[in-house]
Design a protein around this motif. Structure first.
Motif, PDB file in Angstrom:
ATOM      1  N   GLY A   9      82.279  45.942 -74.935  1.00  0.00           N
ATOM      2  CA  GLY A   9      82.741  44.735 -74.258  1.00  0.00           C
ATOM      3  C   GLY A   9      83.817  45.129 -73.256  1.00  0.00           C
ATOM      4  N   HIS A  29      80.065  53.746 -77.918  1.00  0.00           N
ATOM      5  CA  HIS A  29      78.953  53.291 -78.768  1.00  0.00           C
ATOM      6  C   HIS A  29      78.853  51.771 -78.687  1.00  0.00           C
ATOM      7  N   GLU A  30      77.667  51.260 -78.454  1.00  0.00           N
ATOM      8  CA  GLU A  30      77.465  49.812 -78.377  1.00  0.00           C
ATOM      9  C   GLU A  30      76.271  49.419 -79.245  1.00  0.00           C
ATOM     10  N   HIS A  51      82.063  33.167 -65.986  1.00  0.00           N
ATOM     11  CA  HIS A  51      83.389  33.734 -66.223  1.00  0.00           C
ATOM     12  C   HIS A  51      84.204  33.638 -64.944  1.00  0.00           C
ATOM     13  N   ALA A  52      85.405  33.095 -65.061  1.00  0.00           N
ATOM     14  CA  ALA A  52      86.306  33.025 -63.909  1.00  0.00           C
ATOM     15  C   ALA A  52      87.560  33.828 -64.223  1.00  0.00           C
ATOM     16  N   LEU A  53      88.130  34.413 -63.201  1.00  0.00           N
ATOM     17  CA  LEU A  53      89.435  35.065 -63.316  1.00  0.00           C
ATOM     18  C   LEU A  53      90.403  34.302 -62.434  1.00  0.00           C
ATOM     19  N   SER A 211      73.597  51.434 -80.746  1.00  0.00           N
ATOM     20  CA  SER A 211      74.217  52.300 -81.743  1.00  0.00           C
ATOM     21  C   SER A 211      75.271  51.470 -82.496  1.00  0.00           C
ATOM     22  N   ARG A 212      74.804  50.845 -83.569  1.00  0.00           N
ATOM     23  CA  ARG A 212      75.683  49.919 -84.312  1.00  0.00           C
ATOM     24  C   ARG A 212      76.473  50.659 -85.375  1.00  0.00           C
ATOM     25  N   ALA A 244      86.835  48.680 -80.663  1.00  0.00           N
ATOM     26  CA  ALA A 244      86.942  47.552 -79.725  1.00  0.00           C
ATOM     27  C   ALA A 244      85.892  46.512 -80.083  1.00  0.00           C
ATOM     28  N   LEU A 245      86.010  45.970 -81.282  1.00  0.00           N
ATOM     29  CA  LEU A 245      85.007  45.053 -81.829  1.00  0.00           C
ATOM     30  C   LEU A 245      85.557  43.638 -81.892  1.00  0.00           C
ATOM     31  N   ARG A 252      85.442  43.482 -90.997  1.00  0.00           N
ATOM     32  CA  ARG A 252      84.432  43.975 -91.936  1.00  0.00           C
ATOM     33  C   ARG A 252      84.597  45.486 -92.133  1.00  0.00           C
ATOM     34  N   ALA A 353      82.492  32.092 -79.080  1.00  0.00           N
ATOM     35  CA  ALA A 353      82.923  32.561 -77.758  1.00  0.00           C
ATOM     36  C   ALA A 353      84.364  33.051 -77.793  1.00  0.00           C
ATOM     37  N   ALA A 386      92.515  34.540 -75.910  1.00  0.00           N
ATOM     38  CA  ALA A 386      91.380  35.479 -75.821  1.00  0.00           C
ATOM     39  C   ALA A 386      90.640  35.281 -74.497  1.00  0.00           C
ATOM     40  N   THR A 387      90.783  36.239 -73.619  1.00  0.00           N
ATOM     41  CA  THR A 387      90.201  36.190 -72.273  1.00  0.00           C
ATOM     42  C   THR A 387      89.861  37.620 -71.856  1.00  0.00           C
ATOM     43  N   GLU A 389      91.297  39.088 -69.456  1.00  0.00           N
ATOM     44  CA  GLU A 389      92.601  39.723 -69.214  1.00  0.00           C
ATOM     45  C   GLU A 389      93.149  40.330 -70.513  1.00  0.00           C
TER      46      GLU A 389
HETATM   47  C1  LIG Z   1      80.399  31.889 -72.397  1.00  0.00           C
HETATM   48  C2  LIG Z   1      81.770  32.496 -72.289  1.00  0.00           C
HETATM   49  C3  LIG Z   1      82.575  32.182 -71.203  1.00  0.00           C
HETATM   50  C4  LIG Z   1      83.831  32.762 -71.083  1.00  0.00           C
HETATM   51  N1  LIG Z   1      84.572  32.488 -69.975  1.00  0.00           N
HETATM   52  C5  LIG Z   1      85.688  33.206 -69.738  1.00  0.00           C
HETATM   53  C6  LIG Z   1      86.369  33.080 -68.507  1.00  0.00           C
HETATM   54  O1  LIG Z   1      85.984  32.289 -67.643  1.00  0.00           O
HETATM   55  N2  LIG Z   1      87.464  33.872 -68.285  1.00  0.00           N
HETATM   56  C7  LIG Z   1      87.898  34.766 -69.227  1.00  0.00           C
HETATM   57  O2  LIG Z   1      88.872  35.472 -68.961  1.00  0.00           O
HETATM   58  N3  LIG Z   1      87.290  34.879 -70.433  1.00  0.00           N
HETATM   59  C8  LIG Z   1      86.192  34.129 -70.703  1.00  0.00           C
HETATM   60  N4  LIG Z   1      85.523  34.284 -71.894  1.00  0.00           N
HETATM   61  C9  LIG Z   1      86.099  35.172 -72.925  1.00  0.00           C
HETATM   62  C10 LIG Z   1      85.756  36.639 -72.630  1.00  0.00           C
HETATM   63  O3  LIG Z   1      84.367  36.783 -72.438  1.00  0.00           O
HETATM   64  C11 LIG Z   1      86.189  37.480 -73.821  1.00  0.00           C
HETATM   65  O4  LIG Z   1      87.566  37.250 -74.082  1.00  0.00           O
HETATM   66  C12 LIG Z   1      85.998  38.978 -73.579  1.00  0.00           C
HETATM   67  O5  LIG Z   1      84.766  39.252 -72.994  1.00  0.00           O
HETATM   68  C13 LIG Z   1      86.128  39.689 -74.930  1.00  0.00           C
HETATM   69  O6  LIG Z   1      85.922  41.090 -74.742  1.00  0.00           O
HETATM   70  P1  LIG Z   1      86.087  42.078 -75.991  1.00  0.00           P
HETATM   71  O7  LIG Z   1      85.725  43.413 -75.504  1.00  0.00           O
HETATM   72  O8  LIG Z   1      87.419  41.876 -76.606  1.00  0.00           O
HETATM   73  O9  LIG Z   1      85.037  41.578 -77.073  1.00  0.00           O
HETATM   74  P2  LIG Z   1      83.437  41.510 -77.008  1.00  0.00           P
HETATM   75  O10 LIG Z   1      83.015  41.052 -75.678  1.00  0.00           O
HETATM   76  O11 LIG Z   1      83.019  40.699 -78.183  1.00  0.00           O
HETATM   77  O12 LIG Z   1      82.961  43.026 -77.170  1.00  0.00           O
HETATM   78  C14 LIG Z   1      82.710  43.628 -78.396  1.00  0.00           C
HETATM   79  C15 LIG Z   1      81.504  44.559 -78.240  1.00  0.00           C
HETATM   80  O13 LIG Z   1      81.289  45.215 -79.482  1.00  0.00           O
HETATM   81  C16 LIG Z   1      79.905  45.215 -79.746  1.00  0.00           C
HETATM   82  N5  LIG Z   1      79.739  45.347 -81.201  1.00  0.00           N
HETATM   83  C17 LIG Z   1      79.872  44.400 -82.139  1.00  0.00           C
HETATM   84  N6  LIG Z   1      79.695  44.916 -83.359  1.00  0.00           N
HETATM   85  C18 LIG Z   1      79.454  46.244 -83.181  1.00  0.00           C
HETATM   86  C19 LIG Z   1      79.225  47.326 -84.067  1.00  0.00           C
HETATM   87  N7  LIG Z   1      79.198  47.154 -85.394  1.00  0.00           N
HETATM   88  N8  LIG Z   1      79.015  48.555 -83.535  1.00  0.00           N
HETATM   89  C20 LIG Z   1      79.048  48.778 -82.205  1.00  0.00           C
HETATM   90  N9  LIG Z   1      79.273  47.776 -81.319  1.00  0.00           N
HETATM   91  C21 LIG Z   1      79.478  46.529 -81.803  1.00  0.00           C
HETATM   92  C22 LIG Z   1      79.421  43.896 -79.198  1.00  0.00           C
HETATM   93  O14 LIG Z   1      78.015  43.896 -78.993  1.00  0.00           O
HETATM   94  C23 LIG Z   1      80.223  43.810 -77.906  1.00  0.00           C
HETATM   95  O15 LIG Z   1      79.562  44.456 -76.845  1.00  0.00           O
HETATM   96  C24 LIG Z   1      84.301  33.654 -72.074  1.00  0.00           C
HETATM   97  C25 LIG Z   1      83.498  33.943 -73.188  1.00  0.00           C
HETATM   98  C26 LIG Z   1      82.250  33.393 -73.292  1.00  0.00           C
HETATM   99  C27 LIG Z   1      81.393  33.730 -74.486  1.00  0.00           C
END
Ligand SMILES: Cc1cc2nc3c(=O)[nH]c(=O)nc-3n(C[C@H](O)[C@H](O)[C@H](O)COP(=O)(O)OP(=O)(O)OC[C@H]3O[C@@H](n4cnc5c(N)ncnc54)[C@H](O)[C@@H]3O)c2cc1C
Length: 404
Positions: A9, A29-30, A51-53, A211-212, A244-245, A252, A353, A386-387, A389
């Motif tokens: 992510g 790994h994703e 998604h907007a910034l 790759s989970r 970074a999950l 878990r 989300a 949670a964004t 940013e």
């Molecule tokens: C529809 C929607 C609209 C949004 N709009 C906005 C917006 O306008 N502006 C904004 O700033 N934010 C927005 N957000 C929030 C933003 O998307 C999230 O805050 C951000 O993407 C989170 O990133 P992350 O890397 O922390 O988590 P995640 O994006 O959840 O990344 C985690 C990654 O880990 C992977 N993963 C999970 N389990 C495992 C495992 N066991 N092994 C390996 N990989 C695994 C997942 O597949 C994923 O790719 C929105 C979210 C959604 C869903």
């Protein structure tokens, strides 16, 4: 030394980028076939959700610069956000920052000095309570500006959202240019995820989709091996991990981490209609949807914190959403031959989300819960809701921490 970044992510991509561009050997790994997580493109190129910034998202905008994607993010409404009220049929342009309200033509509906003061008070470290309580004396301003801001920033309705959480956003919005709005002009795939993966490949990082991670073996405060669905990776003395999950997966793997446990959905409807013209971004009040993103090649609407809508199907949602889109399109005279009947529509429901940003203690997990493992993820950055940013800041912080 190999640094295993788990989860591609925004947090994982930012961590992998920070590490790989410093010359570290990184394997990303994703679990799923594609990167991006909650900000991703589906296999056919459709964004999972709009998604907007905003201008104060300096880490996210800096990341776009670093991956060479900044020019793809456009500012669709530099003159003020066009907002259409579906309940009373009124329309206006609204400045997203109170600094812009000196211009009477850019003020939101229902604004009053008392209301603005009550909103600004939420930026101060007073008692944490719900935004609806804090704004109870200013219902028109709550409806006309604060509710849409809260739902956009916190994905939680004002009746349950935390003033402290909104305060974190309001304090950032004060800076010049902080409220400028940016969207990906083509999509999250070409404008964010693909450029990030391309830079990682150039920096020599290995990327392993599908790759989970199943489990982490821990001994004496160190991660000793990683169990993926198809292989075990033994960690050498110098190897490290950035986890970074999302919170439900991280807890878990490492039970006991402080983490959010209640989540809110976002529902997006993507209409197969190609209006041409420029990228536009419209706000809706008194409607099912909050935002309309018009790209030349498609139209998408967002229903944030839509608990009820997440249970409805496309037949129920699409006609209502399309009627709202048409009302806004007519109010702001958008070009194009917009059909009266809803075009084919695809509904994407992200059920978890974001966390629900309610009053109460903000979970603050340690950045480095194990000697050789650092945490990243939007939920691990307590200074912001949670964004993207928060995710980028957390990924970069985890990269710094794991190299210390
Ligand atoms: C529809 C929607 C609209 C949004 N709009 C906005 C917006 O306008 N502006 C904004 O700033 N934010 C927005 N957000 C929030 C933003 O998307 C999230 O805050 C951000 O993407 C989170 O990133 P992350 O890397 O922390 O988590 P995640 O994006 O959840 O990344 C985690 C990654 O880990 C992977 N993963 C999970 N389990 C495992 C495992 N066991 N092994 C390996 N990989 C695994 C997942 O597949 C994923 O790719 C929105 C979210 C959604 C869903």
């Amino acid at each position: 030394m190999t640094i295993h970044v788990i989860g591609a992510g925004m947090a994982g991509l930012a961590a992998a980028h920070a590490l790989a561009t410093q010359g570290q050997a990184v394997t990303l790994h994703e679990a799923t076939p594609g990167a991006g997580g909650r900000a991703r493109a589906l296999p056919d190129g459709t964004d999972n959700g709009t998604h907007a910034l905003i201008g104060c998202n300096t880490a996210a905008l800096g990341f776009l610069d670093a991956i060479g994607a900044r020019q793809y993010w456009v500012q669709p409404e530099p003159g003020g956000l066009p907002v259409h009220d579906c309940a009373d049929g009124s329309s206006r342009l609204v400045a997203l920052s109170p600094a812009g309200w000196w211009n009477g033509a850019r003020r939101p509906a229902g604004v009053s000095w008392g209301g603005v003061l009550a909103m600004m008070a939420m930026a101060l470290p007073f008692k944490d309570r719900t935004i609806a309580e804090a704004m109870a004396a200013h219902p028109a301003f709550l409806r006309g500006f604060v509710d849409p801001l809260v739902i956009a920033a916190l994905n939680t309705p004002s009746a349950e959202a935390s003033t402290r959480r909104l305060g974190q956003v309001l304090r950032k919005l004060g800076a010049p240019g902080a409220a400028r709005l940016f969207v990906a002009s083509r999509g999250l795939g070409p404008d964010l995820v693909e450029p990030a993966l391309a830079v990682l490949a150039t920096a020599g990082a290995e990327y392993s989709p599908g790759s989970r991670l199943r489990a982490i073996q821990v001994r004496e405060g160190r991660a000793t091996s990683l169990t993926f669905q198809d292989q075990d990776v033994m960690l050498g003395a110098a190897d490290r991990v950035v986890l970074a999950l999302p919170p439900w997966e991280a807890t878990r793997m490492l039970p006991g981490l402080p983490a959010p446990d209640a989540f809110a959905p976002i529902v997006n409807l993507h209409f197969a209609f190609q209006p041409g013209g420029e990228v536009r971004f419209l706000g809706l009040l008194g409607a099912l949807c909050q935002w309309v993103l018009v790209r030349p090649e498609g139209v998408a609407v967002t229903v944030s914190a839509g608990d009820a809508e997440a249970e409805q199907d496309v037949e129920e949602l699409a006609p209502r959403a399309w009627a709202e889109i048409l009302a806004a399109v007519r109010a702001f005279h958008l070009p194009g031959d917009w059909p009266l009947a809803p075009p084919p529509c695809r509904v994407i429901k992200e059920r978890r989300a974001t966390p629900r940003q309610r009053p109460g203690p903000i979970p603050a997990p340690p950045r480095r819960p194990l000697a050789n493992l650092a945490l990243a993820g939007d939920w691990t950055w307590p200074d912001l809701p949670a964004t993207i940013e928060a995710a980028i800041c957390s990924g970069q912080a985890a990269a710094r921490e794991i190299l210390r």
